[in-house]
Design a protein around this motif. Structure first.
Motif, short mmCIF file in Angstrom:
data_model
loop_
_atom_site.label_atom_id
_atom_site.label_comp_id
_atom_site.label_asym_id
_atom_site.label_seq_id
_atom_site.Cartn_x
_atom_site.Cartn_y
_atom_site.Cartn_z
N ALA A 126 1.24 -0.85 0.19
CA ALA A 126 -0.45 0.13 0.18
C ALA A 126 0.99 1.07 0.10
N ALA A 127 0.63 2.04 -0.82
CA ALA A 127 1.44 3.62 -0.83
C ALA A 127 0.66 4.59 -1.38
N VAL A 128 0.58 5.85 -1.12
CA VAL A 128 -0.02 6.88 -1.58
C VAL A 128 -0.13 7.11 -2.42
N GLY A 129 -1.44 7.11 -3.08
CA GLY A 129 -2.43 7.27 -4.04
C GLY A 129 -3.04 6.22 -4.18
N ASP A 130 -2.77 4.24 -3.48
CA ASP A 130 -3.48 4.11 -4.57
C ASP A 130 -4.74 3.68 -4.61
N ARG A 131 -5.33 2.28 -4.75
CA ARG A 131 -7.39 2.73 -4.03
C ARG A 131 -7.16 1.51 -4.24
N LYS A 132 -8.19 1.45 -3.93
CA LYS A 132 -9.28 -0.29 -3.46
C LYS A 132 -10.85 0.30 -3.06
N ARG A 133 -11.23 -1.06 -3.53
CA ARG A 133 -12.71 -0.36 -3.51
C ARG A 133 -13.53 -1.68 -2.21
N ILE A 134 -13.85 -0.52 -0.96
CA ILE A 134 -14.30 -1.49 0.35
C ILE A 134 -15.81 -0.67 0.42
N TRP A 135 -16.18 -1.60 1.46
CA TRP A 135 -17.85 -1.44 1.13
C TRP A 135 -17.94 -0.70 2.55
N VAL A 136 -18.95 0.48 2.25
CA VAL A 136 -19.62 0.92 3.35
C VAL A 136 -20.79 1.17 3.31
N ASP A 137 -21.48 2.02 4.78
CA ASP A 137 -22.53 1.62 4.88
C ASP A 137 -23.86 3.31 4.30
N ARG A 138 -24.47 3.81 4.61
CA ARG A 138 -25.21 4.65 4.10
C ARG A 138 -24.76 5.97 4.67
N GLU A 139 -23.67 6.29 6.50
CA GLU A 139 -23.22 6.96 6.48
C GLU A 139 -21.56 6.99 6.36
N GLY A 140 -21.38 6.23 5.26
CA GLY A 140 -20.17 6.09 4.88
C GLY A 140 -19.13 5.24 5.55
N ARG A 141 -19.54 4.83 6.77
CA ARG A 141 -18.74 4.03 7.95
C ARG A 141 -18.26 2.55 7.39
N PRO A 142 -17.04 2.60 6.89
CA PRO A 142 -16.71 1.55 6.46
C PRO A 142 -17.15 0.18 7.29
N THR A 143 -17.63 -0.77 6.19
CA THR A 143 -18.43 -2.22 6.75
C THR A 143 -18.17 -3.40 6.32
N VAL A 144 -18.75 -4.89 6.55
CA VAL A 144 -18.65 -5.63 6.05
C VAL A 144 -18.97 -6.27 4.28
N ARG A 145 -19.21 -7.14 3.66
CA ARG A 145 -19.59 -7.02 2.63
C ARG A 145 -21.01 -7.84 2.76
N PRO A 146 -22.10 -7.36 1.89
CA PRO A 146 -22.90 -7.91 2.13
C PRO A 146 -23.72 -8.84 2.63
N ARG A 147 -24.02 -9.52 3.20
CA ARG A 147 -24.57 -11.38 2.93
C ARG A 147 -24.76 -12.21 2.48
N PRO A 148 -23.94 -13.16 1.62
CA PRO A 148 -23.71 -13.97 0.77
C PRO A 148 -25.49 -14.69 0.66
N HIS A 149 -25.13 -15.31 -0.86
CA HIS A 149 -26.53 -16.31 -0.60
C HIS A 149 -26.21 -17.53 -0.13
#
Length: 207
Positions: A126-149
């Motif tokens: 990880a370095a400055v400028g790197d990007r990564k996809r994360i899951w967030v709730d409606r308030e923008g707080r990081p959270t875990v991925r939704p429940r899988p089927h």
């Protein structure tokens, strides 16, 4: 020579052995207690086959429906966004034993798109400028991925199996109790029969 009802090797056919083990074969040597035990066992088996599948399906269906509702709710309330690293080298602790590196990152809130800054667990390289996809709730707080089927299906299967075991355990316990009482009764019958034999042998002893 082949004996009727047996194979060439003198062994009873598998179906006949199964019937004998289940007590379904007519046998004049069976006592009344044996027939009573067989009747109760068959009644308990019918009860189990009639109730366990229905209860398992009902409980499994309830768990599946609850899982689907949780899936929809979490998918509606969570969203994936791109987080951009703005600083590295942070340290955070999880409890009293685990320490891990963190990064400072910014990402948009799911509700209004405003930028939010926070700390995320670091990843390799990880370095400055790197990007990564994360899951967030409606308030923008990081959270875990939704429940899988798959978890919903697994929970439903576990719920159905647990329900079947819950129904089967009392039925099995009832049979064990009946079997023990019948065995004690048979033991008393054997003792009484041996006592009569001893008495008859004493009376018939030559003088």
């Amino acid at each position: 020579m082949t004996v009727r009802g047996f194979g060439a090797g003198g062994a009873a056919p598998p179906l006949r052995r199964l019937r004998r083990r289940l007590g379904l074969e007519r046998n004049e040597l069976r006592r009344r207690v044996d027939r009573v035990q067989r009747a109760i066992a068959l009644a308990l088996l019918v009860l189990l086959l009639a109730t366990a599948p229905a209860v398992a399906a009902w409980c499994g269906g309830l768990a599946y429906d609850a899982g689907l509702r949780a899936e929809r709710r979490e998918h509606a309330q969570r969203q994936q966004v791109w987080a951009t690293v703005v600083a590295t080298g942070g340290i955070a602790s999880s409890g009293d034993q685990y320490v891990h590196e963190t990064v400072q990152a910014v990402w948009p809130r799911a509700a209004d798109g405003r930028t939010r800054t926070g700390t995320l667990p670091s990843w390799k390289g990880a370095a400055v400028g790197d990007r990564k996809r994360i899951w967030v709730d409606r308030e923008g707080r990081p959270t875990v991925r939704p429940r899988p089927h798959s978890r919903t299906v697994t929970d439903a299967v576990y719920a159905g199996a647990a329900a079947a075991l819950g129904v089967g355990a009392p039925v099995l316990l009832a049979y064990v109790v009946v079997r023990r009482r019948c065995d004690r009764y048979r033991d008393r019958m054997w003792d009484a029969a041996w006592a009569r034999m001893d008495t008859d042998a004493g009376h018939n002893r030559p003088s």
